[in-house]
Design an enzyme around this catalytic site. Structure first.
Site, short mmCIF file in Angstrom:
data_model
loop_
_atom_site.label_atom_id
_atom_site.label_comp_id
_atom_site.label_asym_id
_atom_site.label_seq_id
_atom_site.Cartn_x
_atom_site.Cartn_y
_atom_site.Cartn_z
N LYS A 142 2.04 -3.73 6.95
CA LYS A 142 2.39 -3.85 5.52
C LYS A 142 3.88 -3.62 5.34
O LYS A 142 4.55 -4.34 4.59
CB LYS A 142 1.59 -2.84 4.69
CG LYS A 142 0.13 -3.20 4.52
CD LYS A 142 -0.03 -4.33 3.53
CE LYS A 142 -1.43 -4.88 3.49
NZ LYS A 142 -1.59 -6.10 2.72
N TYR A 171 -2.00 -0.92 10.76
CA TYR A 171 -2.22 -1.48 9.41
C TYR A 171 -1.00 -1.17 8.52
O TYR A 171 -0.42 -2.06 7.91
CB TYR A 171 -3.50 -0.89 8.79
CG TYR A 171 -3.58 -1.13 7.29
CD1 TYR A 171 -3.81 -2.41 6.78
CD2 TYR A 171 -3.39 -0.09 6.37
CE1 TYR A 171 -3.85 -2.64 5.41
CE2 TYR A 171 -3.44 -0.31 5.00
CZ TYR A 171 -3.67 -1.59 4.53
OH TYR A 171 -3.71 -1.82 3.18
N SER A 180 0.83 -1.20 0.00
CA SER A 180 0.00 0.00 0.00
C SER A 180 0.87 1.25 0.00
O SER A 180 1.96 1.26 0.58
CB SER A 180 -0.86 -0.02 1.27
OG SER A 180 -1.46 1.23 1.47
P1 NAD Z 1 -10.77 -7.27 1.04
O1 NAD Z 1 -10.99 -7.24 2.50
O2 NAD Z 1 -11.93 -7.03 0.15
O3 NAD Z 1 -10.10 -8.66 0.63
C1 NAD Z 1 -9.21 -9.35 1.46
C2 NAD Z 1 -9.62 -10.82 1.47
O4 NAD Z 1 -8.72 -11.54 2.32
C3 NAD Z 1 -11.03 -11.03 2.02
O5 NAD Z 1 -11.78 -11.83 1.14
C4 NAD Z 1 -10.80 -11.74 3.36
O6 NAD Z 1 -11.84 -12.65 3.67
C5 NAD Z 1 -9.47 -12.44 3.09
N1 NAD Z 1 -8.70 -12.73 4.30
C6 NAD Z 1 -8.42 -11.89 5.32
N2 NAD Z 1 -7.68 -12.52 6.25
C7 NAD Z 1 -7.46 -13.77 5.78
C8 NAD Z 1 -6.76 -14.90 6.28
N3 NAD Z 1 -6.14 -14.86 7.46
N4 NAD Z 1 -6.74 -16.03 5.54
C9 NAD Z 1 -7.36 -16.08 4.35
N5 NAD Z 1 -8.06 -15.06 3.83
C10 NAD Z 1 -8.10 -13.92 4.54
O7 NAD Z 1 -9.60 -6.22 0.73
P2 NAD Z 1 -9.07 -5.72 -0.67
O8 NAD Z 1 -9.48 -4.30 -0.83
O9 NAD Z 1 -9.41 -6.69 -1.74
O10 NAD Z 1 -7.52 -5.72 -0.36
C11 NAD Z 1 -6.68 -6.78 -0.77
C12 NAD Z 1 -5.27 -6.51 -0.27
O11 NAD Z 1 -4.82 -5.28 -0.82
C13 NAD Z 1 -5.18 -6.38 1.25
O12 NAD Z 1 -3.99 -7.01 1.67
C14 NAD Z 1 -5.09 -4.88 1.47
O13 NAD Z 1 -4.38 -4.56 2.63
C15 NAD Z 1 -4.35 -4.43 0.22
N6 NAD Z 1 -4.64 -3.02 -0.12
C16 NAD Z 1 -5.94 -2.64 -0.36
C17 NAD Z 1 -6.22 -1.32 -0.66
C18 NAD Z 1 -7.64 -0.86 -0.92
O14 NAD Z 1 -7.87 0.35 -0.94
N7 NAD Z 1 -8.60 -1.76 -1.16
C19 NAD Z 1 -5.17 -0.37 -0.74
C20 NAD Z 1 -3.87 -0.81 -0.50
C21 NAD Z 1 -3.61 -2.15 -0.20
C1 UD1 Z 2 -7.17 4.91 3.47
C2 UD1 Z 2 -6.08 4.57 4.45
C3 UD1 Z 2 -4.97 3.83 3.73
C4 UD1 Z 2 -5.52 2.58 3.06
C5 UD1 Z 2 -6.65 2.99 2.13
C6 UD1 Z 2 -7.33 1.78 1.56
C7 UD1 Z 2 -6.20 6.29 6.19
C8 UD1 Z 2 -5.49 7.45 6.81
N1 UD1 Z 2 -5.61 5.78 5.09
O1 UD1 Z 2 -6.59 5.75 2.49
O2 UD1 Z 2 -3.98 3.45 4.67
O3 UD1 Z 2 -4.50 1.93 2.33
O4 UD1 Z 2 -7.64 3.74 2.86
O5 UD1 Z 2 -8.02 1.06 2.54
O6 UD1 Z 2 -7.24 5.86 6.65
N2 UD1 Z 2 -12.92 11.12 2.75
C9 UD1 Z 2 -13.99 11.95 3.01
N3 UD1 Z 2 -15.14 11.39 3.47
C10 UD1 Z 2 -15.27 10.05 3.69
C11 UD1 Z 2 -14.18 9.20 3.43
C12 UD1 Z 2 -13.01 9.79 2.96
O7 UD1 Z 2 -13.91 13.16 2.85
O8 UD1 Z 2 -16.35 9.60 4.14
C13 UD1 Z 2 -11.69 11.72 2.20
C14 UD1 Z 2 -10.45 11.48 3.04
O9 UD1 Z 2 -10.30 12.49 4.00
C15 UD1 Z 2 -9.36 11.48 1.96
C16 UD1 Z 2 -10.06 10.91 0.72
O10 UD1 Z 2 -11.47 11.08 0.95
O11 UD1 Z 2 -8.98 12.81 1.65
C17 UD1 Z 2 -9.77 9.41 0.50
O12 UD1 Z 2 -10.05 8.72 1.71
P1 UD1 Z 2 -10.09 7.11 1.77
O13 UD1 Z 2 -10.92 6.59 0.65
O14 UD1 Z 2 -10.47 6.73 3.15
O15 UD1 Z 2 -8.60 6.68 1.45
P2 UD1 Z 2 -7.22 7.11 2.13
O16 UD1 Z 2 -7.44 7.90 3.36
O17 UD1 Z 2 -6.38 7.74 1.08
#
Ligand code: NAD
Ligand code: UD1
Length: 358
Positions: free
Chosen positions: A152, A148, A123
């Site tokens: 990572k 979190y 991330s």
């Molecule tokens: P998500 O929660 O939708 O998917 C994660 C999946 O992992 C889920 O289906 C959950 O059931 C499974 N899981 C969790 N713990 C587990 C375990 N111990 N064993 C087996 N399965 C398990 O999340 P996502 O948005 O698809 O994110 C996927 C990955 O990407 C995560 O590692 C997350 O940290 C990373 N990531 C996501 C974002 C984002 O904004 N979505 C941003 C940066 C990084």
């Molecule tokens: C957040 C996490 C980041 C994580 C990512 C995906 C924090 C500080 N960061 O990123 O670590 O990898 O989610 O899970 O939580 N916002 C609003 N109203 C809302 C929600 C968000 O104004 O209801 C704004 C936030 O202030 C930000 C932008 O929208 O400026 C994006 O927010 P968000 O979607 O939560 O992502 P990040 O904060 O970038």
């Protein structure tokens, strides 16, 4: 065959579809702690067939050993993890256990099975709060503001040490910026189980009448309209980035870090305006103070991935919002009715409990 841990989640599902459409065999390992078995039906609707699925935990070595014995896996994409920043502050041990412990156990099992190709879901949260945009892969890391983010970064460091110690490893650390959007079929997308924290899932619930207004956290940032700026990337562009990373790993050893972002920043108000234009639906706003832990702006320098992988995100913000809105509408329709598979026949899905017919 490719193992996708967390393959039933938001990003994993899109990856599974992208890999299957390219003719790859896929096996999913997921404990369903943040996803639902019904996602398999959705994958079948789009792909026309079911991937192999094992319901199990990435922290369980026995489950992993069984998987590597049973399937001819030659690469792993490790998406399984917990991702809610606020929850990680309240339950840090659970986050370290899953995100760090799960990665350690997976790497040990992979080495035991002789599988050394690994793509990791990291991330942009690992980067320090940078004054200078865009953020490239050489920017400083080391002070993530939440357990979190720490989990990572610690997992990244484990894989760095591992790849330095053993040249058989080919590892990609993919640092995602802000994935949004959904598959263009409208059948698959993000399904937040609880109250969403991220901007887009919350906005979609407001637009579909489930919540009264969208809180805008902070309108006094040093940005053109005062609201926070992020690099929103279409989840299918992100999925394509994984395929390119996997291809690169298959011919290059060592550890590689790539940002997956568009290189463009959009403010909260820009996202809201674009959404209203694309959907024709007004989004009521409530201006609130800054959210703790938020930074003013964050967007990627995607040049390294472009040069080394030949990958670039190409879908626009409008496309992300349009796809996300169609998914929200279809999900709401399905939630209102009973989810019925539209395919004929009854493909067999492999689960830990044996075979499941849908
Ligand atoms: P998500 O929660 O939708 O998917 C994660 C999946 O992992 C889920 O289906 C959950 O059931 C499974 N899981 C969790 N713990 C587990 C375990 N111990 N064993 C087996 N399965 C398990 O999340 P996502 O948005 O698809 O994110 C996927 C990955 O990407 C995560 O590692 C997350 O940290 C990373 N990531 C996501 C974002 C984002 O904004 N979505 C941003 C940066 C990084
Ligand atoms: C957040 C996490 C980041 C994580 C990512 C995906 C924090 C500080 N960061 O990123 O670590 O990898 O989610 O899970 O939580 N916002 C609003 N109203 C809302 C929600 C968000 O104004 O209801 C704004 C936030 O202030 C930000 C932008 O929208 O400026 C994006 O927010 P968000 O979607 O939560 O992502 P990040 O904060 O970038």
């Amino acid at each position: 065959m490719i193992l996708i841990t967390g393959g039933m989640g938001y990003i994993g599902t899109h990856l599974v579809l992208e890999l299957m459409s390219g003719g790859e065999d896929v096996v999913i390992l997921d404990n369903l702690c943040n996803s639902s078995r019904s996602t398999l039906q959705r994958i079948v609707r789009v792909a026309g067939k079911a991937p192999a699925f094992i319901e199990g935990d990435v922290r369980h070595r026995k489950t992993l050993d069984h998987l590597f014995k049973r399937y001819p896996i030659d690469a792993v994409i490790h998406c399984a993890g917990l991702k809610a920043v606020g929850e990680s502050v309240r339950e840090p041990l659970r986050y370290y256990d899953t995100n760090l412990g799960g990665t350690l156990t997976l790497c040990q099992a992979m080495a035991g099975a002789g599988v050394f190709t690994l793509v990791f879901s990291s991330s942009a949260t690992v980067y320090d709060d940078c004054a200078i945009m865009p953020i490239n892969e050489r920017c400083r890391t080391g002070h993530p503001s939440s357990p979190y983010g720490q989990s990572k970064l610690m997992a990244e460091n484990v894989m760095k040490s591992m790849a330095e110690a053993d040249p058989r490893w080919s590892v990609a650390l993919l640092r995602y910026f802000n994935p949004i959007g959904a598959h263009d079929s409208g059948q698959v997308g993000e399904m937040p189980a609880l109250m969403p924290n991220n901007l887009l899932p919350y906005l979609l619930q407001v637009a579909s009448g489930q919540r009264p207004s969208l809180s805008v956290f902070g309108s006094d940032y040093q940005t053109p309209d005062g609201t926070g700026i992020r690099d929103y990337i279409h989840v299918m562009d992100l999925a394509e980035g994984h395929i390119k990373a996997l291809q690169a790993l298959r011919c290059a050893q060592g550890l590689h870090i790539w940002n997956l972002g568009t290189g463009l920043g959009h403010s909260v108000l820009e996202v809201v305006k674009a959404f209203e234009r694309v959907s024709g639906v007004a989004v009521p706003l409530a201006f609130k103070p800054r959210r703790a832990g938020d930074i003013a702006q964050c967007w990627a320098d995607p040049v390294k991935a472009s040069k080394e992988l030949g990958w670039r995100a190409h879908r626009s913000l409008d496309c992300m919002l349009d796809d996300a809105w169609r998914w929200q509408m279809s999900y709401r329709r399905d939630a209102a009715e009973v989810l019925l598979p539209v395919i004929t026949g009854t493909p067999s899905l492999t689960t830990s409990a044996g075979s499941l017919s849908i």
